[in-house]
Design an enzyme around this catalytic site. Sequence first.
Site, PDB file in Angstrom:
ATOM      1  CG  HIS A   1      -2.143   0.951   1.347  1.00  0.00           C
ATOM      2  ND1 HIS A   1      -2.478   1.308   0.398  1.00  0.00           N
ATOM      3  CD2 HIS A   1      -1.968   2.219   1.768  1.00  0.00           C
ATOM      4  CE1 HIS A   1      -3.228   2.595   0.252  1.00  0.00           C
ATOM      5  NE2 HIS A   1      -2.800   3.122   2.020  1.00  0.00           N
TER       6      HIS A   1
ATOM      7  CB  CYS B   1      -2.833   2.865  -2.967  1.00  0.00           C
ATOM      8  SG  CYS B   1      -1.861   1.518  -2.877  1.00  0.00           S
TER       9      CYS B   1
END
Length: 180
Positions: free
Chosen positions: A41, A131
């Site tokens: 992430h 992301c």
Amino acid sequence: MMDRQPRTFNIMASSQPDPSDSAGEPQPGDLIEIFRPAYQHWALYLGDGYIINLTPVDESQAAAMSSVKSVFSRKAVVRMQLLKEVVGGDSYRVNNKYDDNHTPLPVSEIIQRAQNLIDQEVSYDLLGSNCEHFVTLLRYGEGVSEQASRAIGAISLVTAAASAFSVLGLINTRSRNRPF
């Protein structure tokens, strides 16, 4: 949606991110790579312990932190959160890996662009707008994702292999059906 007062972050003296800080404490404008069990992430460090990142629209903030479901979502919300809360029990590192090929924008511009997006709903696509694309767009003005490129390459390889096996199976079937 609440009317939010802009938050002022303690930005380092230089107007450019410092690529030499990749091993130390995050500096405003740094890319943060968070190692989840099945994927990485990405977030952007704002300063004072806060990051900006994408979270799924349909999940609570707490559940979104470690959810694999976030990878398959089609919409995301831009959130400002404490780095330590987003990382949770996972590990992270400062990773400005594209600095050699892309020039970072001035820190003040990175932070301003990020603040303008807080609480906004955005499109999310694992391969085209994830992301990592989001935070690199903020840092460099261009969305880049090595993770997505690797996934696209793997999908292409699997597709090519499946096509090859299909053709080979067709050839093999035809050769067995010959009368002589």
